[in-house]
Design a protein around this motif. Structure first.
Motif, PDB file in Angstrom:
ATOM      1  N   PHE A   1       0.836  -1.204   0.000  1.00  0.00           N
ATOM      2  CA  PHE A   1       0.000   0.000   0.000  1.00  0.00           C
ATOM      3  C   PHE A   1       0.870   1.252   0.000  1.00  0.00           C
ATOM      4  CE2 PHE A   1      -2.897   3.220   1.378  1.00  0.00           C
ATOM      5  CZ  PHE A   1      -4.166   2.793   1.043  1.00  0.00           C
ATOM      6  N   PHE A   2       1.890   1.277   0.838  1.00  0.00           N
ATOM      7  CA  PHE A   2       2.774   2.447   0.892  1.00  0.00           C
ATOM      8  C   PHE A   2       3.568   2.605  -0.401  1.00  0.00           C
ATOM      9  CE2 PHE A   2       2.059   2.530   5.476  1.00  0.00           C
ATOM     10  CZ  PHE A   2       2.097   3.894   5.740  1.00  0.00           C
ATOM     11  N   PHE A   3       4.085   1.510  -0.927  1.00  0.00           N
ATOM     12  CA  PHE A   3       4.893   1.593  -2.146  1.00  0.00           C
ATOM     13  C   PHE A   3       4.072   2.049  -3.351  1.00  0.00           C
ATOM     14  CE2 PHE A   3       7.944  -1.900  -0.437  1.00  0.00           C
ATOM     15  CZ  PHE A   3       8.564  -0.954   0.360  1.00  0.00           C
ATOM     16  N   ASN A   4       2.760   1.797  -3.312  1.00  0.00           N
ATOM     17  CA  ASN A   4       1.869   2.211  -4.406  1.00  0.00           C
ATOM     18  C   ASN A   4       0.845   3.234  -3.907  1.00  0.00           C
ATOM     19  OD1 ASN A   4       2.477   0.022  -6.722  1.00  0.00           O
ATOM     20  ND2 ASN A   4       2.479  -1.006  -4.733  1.00  0.00           N
ATOM     21  N   HIS A   5       1.254   4.083  -3.001  1.00  0.00           N
ATOM     22  CA  HIS A   5       0.324   4.952  -2.268  1.00  0.00           C
ATOM     23  C   HIS A   5      -0.456   5.875  -3.193  1.00  0.00           C
ATOM     24  CE1 HIS A   5      -0.996   7.880   0.829  1.00  0.00           C
ATOM     25  NE2 HIS A   5      -0.970   6.818   1.613  1.00  0.00           N
TER      26      HIS A   5
ATOM     27  N   LYS B   1       6.518  -1.927 -11.924  1.00  0.00           N
ATOM     28  CA  LYS B   1       7.787  -1.426 -11.378  1.00  0.00           C
ATOM     29  C   LYS B   1       7.921  -1.719  -9.885  1.00  0.00           C
ATOM     30  CE  LYS B   1       8.735   2.295 -14.683  1.00  0.00           C
ATOM     31  NZ  LYS B   1       8.885   3.760 -14.869  1.00  0.00           N
ATOM     32  N   THR B   2       6.792  -1.707  -9.167  1.00  0.00           N
ATOM     33  CA  THR B   2       6.850  -2.037  -7.739  1.00  0.00           C
ATOM     34  C   THR B   2       6.648  -3.529  -7.490  1.00  0.00           C
ATOM     35  OG1 THR B   2       4.479  -1.593  -7.479  1.00  0.00           O
ATOM     36  CG2 THR B   2       5.995   0.237  -7.057  1.00  0.00           C
TER      37      THR B   2
ATOM     38  N   MET C   1      10.677  -4.945  -4.171  1.00  0.00           N
ATOM     39  CA  MET C   1       9.600  -3.950  -4.262  1.00  0.00           C
ATOM     40  C   MET C   1      10.058  -2.577  -3.791  1.00  0.00           C
ATOM     41  SD  MET C   1       6.162  -5.883  -2.895  1.00  0.00           S
ATOM     42  CE  MET C   1       5.156  -6.889  -3.982  1.00  0.00           C
ATOM     43  N   SER C   2      10.896  -2.557  -2.771  1.00  0.00           N
ATOM     44  CA  SER C   2      11.276  -1.289  -2.139  1.00  0.00           C
ATOM     45  C   SER C   2      12.124  -0.404  -3.050  1.00  0.00           C
ATOM     46  CB  SER C   2      12.031  -1.564  -0.840  1.00  0.00           C
ATOM     47  OG  SER C   2      13.290  -2.168  -1.115  1.00  0.00           O
ATOM     48  N   ILE C   3      12.721  -0.966  -4.095  1.00  0.00           N
ATOM     49  CA  ILE C   3      13.563  -0.150  -4.983  1.00  0.00           C
ATOM     50  C   ILE C   3      12.734   0.956  -5.616  1.00  0.00           C
ATOM     51  CG2 ILE C   3      14.993  -0.173  -7.054  1.00  0.00           C
ATOM     52  CD1 ILE C   3      15.725  -3.086  -6.371  1.00  0.00           C
ATOM     53  N   GLN C   4      11.628   0.576  -6.287  1.00  0.00           N
ATOM     54  CA  GLN C   4      10.743   1.580  -6.873  1.00  0.00           C
ATOM     55  C   GLN C   4       9.810   2.169  -5.822  1.00  0.00           C
ATOM     56  OE1 GLN C   4      10.808   2.856  -9.980  1.00  0.00           O
ATOM     57  NE2 GLN C   4       9.218   4.286  -9.302  1.00  0.00           N
TER      58      GLN C   4
ATOM     59  N   LEU D   1       7.699   6.921  -2.701  1.00  0.00           N
ATOM     60  CA  LEU D   1       7.483   7.644  -1.450  1.00  0.00           C
ATOM     61  C   LEU D   1       8.279   8.946  -1.425  1.00  0.00           C
ATOM     62  CD1 LEU D   1       7.532   4.701   1.129  1.00  0.00           C
ATOM     63  CD2 LEU D   1       5.581   6.117   0.508  1.00  0.00           C
ATOM     64  N   GLN D   2       9.509   8.898  -1.923  1.00  0.00           N
ATOM     65  CA  GLN D   2      10.333  10.107  -1.941  1.00  0.00           C
ATOM     66  C   GLN D   2       9.718  11.172  -2.842  1.00  0.00           C
ATOM     67  OE1 GLN D   2      13.195  10.331   0.091  1.00  0.00           O
ATOM     68  NE2 GLN D   2      12.809  12.480  -0.385  1.00  0.00           N
ATOM     69  N   THR D   3       9.126  10.738  -3.953  1.00  0.00           N
ATOM     70  CA  THR D   3       8.445  11.682  -4.845  1.00  0.00           C
ATOM     71  C   THR D   3       7.305  12.382  -4.124  1.00  0.00           C
ATOM     72  OG1 THR D   3       8.999  10.350  -6.797  1.00  0.00           O
ATOM     73  CG2 THR D   3       7.173  11.899  -7.015  1.00  0.00           C
ATOM     74  N   GLN D   4       6.543  11.626  -3.338  1.00  0.00           N
ATOM     75  CA  GLN D   4       5.465  12.247  -2.569  1.00  0.00           C
ATOM     76  C   GLN D   4       6.004  13.211  -1.526  1.00  0.00           C
ATOM     77  OE1 GLN D   4       3.054   8.962  -0.982  1.00  0.00           O
ATOM     78  NE2 GLN D   4       1.524   9.389  -2.556  1.00  0.00           N
ATOM     79  N   TRP D   5       7.051  12.812  -0.829  1.00  0.00           N
ATOM     80  CA  TRP D   5       7.602  13.669   0.234  1.00  0.00           C
ATOM     81  C   TRP D   5       8.209  14.947  -0.333  1.00  0.00           C
ATOM     82  CZ3 TRP D   5      10.437   8.837   2.497  1.00  0.00           C
ATOM     83  CH2 TRP D   5       9.509   8.038   3.166  1.00  0.00           C
ATOM     84  N   ASN D   6       8.613  14.924  -1.594  1.00  0.00           N
ATOM     85  CA  ASN D   6       9.227  16.107  -2.209  1.00  0.00           C
ATOM     86  C   ASN D   6       8.206  17.155  -2.654  1.00  0.00           C
ATOM     87  OD1 ASN D   6      11.815  15.131  -1.858  1.00  0.00           O
ATOM     88  ND2 ASN D   6      11.967  14.262  -3.909  1.00  0.00           N
TER      89      ASN D   6
END
Length: 722
Positions: free
Chosen positions: A268-272, A455-456, A559-562, A567-572
């Motif tokens: 869920f988080f990886f595909n938030h 990708k995820t 999964m965590s690679i993408q 997540l970083q894209t969202q935080w930015n």
């Protein structure tokens, strides 16, 4: 209560330069209806501003759980019994609960952080916060505001049940029409909270004077749960935080392992961005409704897995269905189970759209099939053919009954849904359908979405799980068809929860492909399905050779690679809400027009006019009503190629005093054929080729209208009375 007040500048420690914003999914900030309606405006911040895996799990056993160890022990025992974990011991149950709570807090923190980063909501004025709730969001919030500001709670409820502002000059019961129970409940909680805090002398908010710079006047900004908008948003985020706890428990129960819960939450988080849009559009109905669908699906899974059906399970299922249906007008298209429709029909004051819905027709046909089952069994065909016959009977019976009930009762409120689905397969077009399909969220699923799933690794994992389930189903069905003994057939086809989730996945996939917005059902369900990668039922042959933890953590690492990049894209995403043209418009309306002046215009703008200026409006963004759609069509004729005199005559019939014209609506289009004049060419081909009326009025509004206000975005035209 006296509030603390002091100067507070938005100017904080300078933030490091932000990377360019990545392109977002059309779900982000998308409005529900509108021809390419843009998301909320925002301006970039300027430098000066601011455990052990088991098999499927033990079957539920008859009898209630032991009630020992006090209240905490009783609750834990009941939870272990409900989730099939009685043999796992108290330690595992409490560990599962603690991990679920941690997941809830993590998700609450995540969406709260994203929302604040996106809008700088804590530093906005009351008017700016209200403007940030665009289109439907502003309409829903306005009723919360009405109840909160009313002399009493009951007076506020009476006001929204006898509303004179939303569809002037009509008086409507908005609680019946607009699924407003969340606003009623939250308003009652807010009033109780503030009264208790006042009684015991605890301050609920702090107000500041915020200097905005750029030649703008200072504003007052209040923080704390005592501020209505902050309270409203905070409760929504808490509810959606709790939803993540449900997802962890769901994944754990379905897979028989806490690793399954971990997989569900991390997927869920990886595909938030594909799972939810609550962090961008909190007041939308799905924000209140969807958590109860998760609970409902968990209960259905438990019922399908249990060896004995208990009344408590059915009551809980009915309650979850009601809480899912009441907040959201589209919930009926998701549910195909149980009896909650009758209760919702009563609570919605006899909402005819529910009575003639596909959901109601489907229930009637299902009951008919069950009643006729003895007759079906007499048909001399194979069992597989019998299933096909019953499936066709359900499909065609539902469509035919829906058509007949709509005709008999004269209900056309949801006719646009049928037209929308028709337009997906055929070349059918009309005004209402184009308003939907020209908005990205109601178009087909974008081609990039499956790529993002891949990708995820969410899509590959779910496909592996789905293939494993299909293999098991085929094996069981073959056994059912080959064996005649009842006890053997029951034993071999005893994994109903797996069949349920596989079929639900197919249904959500079809919905998500047809209407992109509905991938908000598909993606979270894929995350739940991914938990079955930990199931010994499906992959016991693999776990005999490799430790389950090694397999799961290897998958999660990949999964965590993408996922971490997403997540970083969202935080930015860092910005601050700003809409100065609309702020000027609202201020002008509040101080330059009479309180009973009636306004018409684009649906998103009308919601803001009602919410912030408290003026009567004739149209609004809640499009699920045939009468409202007819009104909106008249109002939007300003963007057609009709004559000004004809348009003015129709506006006068609606008793409109002022029309808010937006030139951008006359020229913009999300794709070919989707500008307002092009949409009108489909509806009114006789005038095709003429200059759009909006273009003429932008240059000169006389003689049928008089320009009384204008800025860079809005032009207010007073309707000249005949």
């Amino acid at each position: 209560m006296v509030l603390q007040a002091r100067n507070k500048h938005r100017e904080a420690a300078p933030k490091p330069p932000q990377p360019p914003r990545a392109s977002q999914s059309p779900l982000r900030g998308a409005s529900d209806v509108g021809a390419g309606e843009p998301g909320p405006e925002r301006a970039p911040l300027s430098p000066g501003r601011k455990g052990a895996a088991g098999r499927k799990g033990p079957r539920a056993e008859p009898g209630a759980p032991p009630a020992g160890g006090g209240l905490g022990g009783l609750l834990a025992a009941r939870l272990r019994w409900a989730l099939g974990l009685r043999r796992a011991g108290r330690g595992r149950t409490w560990t599962t609960l603690l991990l679920a709570v941690f997941a809830a807090v993590l998700h609450w923190s995540h969406i709260t952080h994203l929302f604040e980063n996106d809008r700088h909501f804590s530093h906005l004025s009351t008017l700016e916060r209200e403007m940030a709730f665009r289109t439907e969001m502003g309409l829903y919030y306005s009723y919360f505001k009405t109840i909160v500001e009313a002399p009493s709670f009951l007076n506020g409820v009476w006001m929204i049940m006898n509303d004179k502002l939303t569809e002037y000059p009509l008086v409507i019961n908005t609680l019946k029409r607009f699924n407003l129970y969340p606003e009623v409940i939250l308003a009652s909680w807010y009033r109780i909270y503030t009264k208790i805090m006042d009684l015991i002398g605890i301050q609920t908010k702090i107000c500041w004077t915020v200097t905005r710079g750029e030649g703008l006047s200072p504003i007052e900004s209040c923080e704390g749960l005592g501020d209505p908008a902050c309270f409203y948003v905070a409760i929504i985020f808490i509810l959606n935080g709790l939803m993540m706890a449900l997802f962890f428990i769901y994944g754990t129960y379905l897979s028989g392992s806490r690793l399954g819960g971990l997989v569900t939450v991390l997927c869920f988080f990886f595909n938030h961005g594909e799972c939810t849009r609550v962090m961008w559009t909190p007041p939308l109905r799905e924000s209140f409704s969807y958590p109860f669908l998760v609970l409902q699906m968990l209960l259905v899974t438990h019922i399908l897995r249990a060896t004995k059906l208990y009344r408590g399970s059915l009551i809980a299922l009915c309650i979850s269905n009601v809480f899912f249906m009441l907040p959201w007008q589209f919930a009926q298209f998701v549910l195909l189970t149980q009896i909650s429709l009758a209760l919702c029909f009563v609570l919605m004051f006899g909402n005819s759209m529910l009575l003639t819905s596909y959901y109601a027709s489907s229930l009637v046909i299902i009951w008919g099939i069950l009643a006729m089952k003895p007759h079906f069994l007499k048909i001399n065909v194979s069992e597989l053919s019998l299933w096909v016959i019953q499936g066709c009977f359900w499909l065609f019976g539902t469509v035919i009954l829906k058509y007949l009930t709509s005709k008999i009762f004269g209900i056309a409120d949801d006719a646009h849904i049928g037209n929308l689905l028709t337009s997906k397969f055929f070349s059918y077009k009309d005004f209402d359908t184009l308003l939907y399909t020209c908005a990205a969220e109601f178009d087909f699923m974008e081609k990039e979405t499956p790529l993002r799933y891949t990708k995820t690794l969410l899509l590959p994992v779910v496909l592996v799980v789905f293939v494993a389930i299909v293999r098991k189903i085929i094996s069981d069905m073959w056994g059912v068809l080959a064996k005649q003994q009842t006890h053997i057939r029951k034993h071999q086809f005893d994994h109903g929860e797996l069949v349920y989730h596989a079929l639900q996945l197919l249904a959500y996939t079809a919905l998500g492909i047809l209407i992109m917005r509905l991938k908000l059902f598909l993606t979270p369900h894929m995350c739940v399905m991914a938990s079955l990668i930990c199931s010994r039922q499906l992959f016991g042959w693999l776990f005999c050779k490799v430790h389950p933890g090694a397999v799961v953590f290897a998958i999660l690492a990949a999964m965590s690679i993408q996922g971490s990049a997403n997540l970083q894209t969202q935080w930015n995403i860092v910005g601050e809400f700003s809409n100065l043209p609309q702020e000027e418009l609202i201020e002008w309306i509040k101080y330059s027009t009479k309180p009973d002046a009636v306004f018409a215009g684009a649906m998103p703008t009308m919601a803001s006019v009602k919410l912030s200026a408290l003026r009567p409006i004739v149209n609004h963004p809640h499009y699920e009503d045939a009468g409202l759609r007819a009104r909106t069509k008249i109002v939007y004729s300003m963007y057609s190629r009709k004559a000004a005199e004809e348009v003015k005559r129709e506006l006068i019939k609606l008793k409109v005093n002022y029309y808010i014209l937006e030139e951008s609506w006359c020229v913009r289009r999300s794709k070919p054929g989707c500008s307002m004049p092009e949409i009108w060419d489909v509806e009114d081909p006789a005038n095709a080729g003429k200059t759009p009326l909006c273009n003429l009025l932008v240059k000169d509004s006389k003689p049928h209208f008089t320009t009384v206000f204008q800025n860079s975005v809005y032009k207010v035209l007073e309707v000249v009375k005949e």
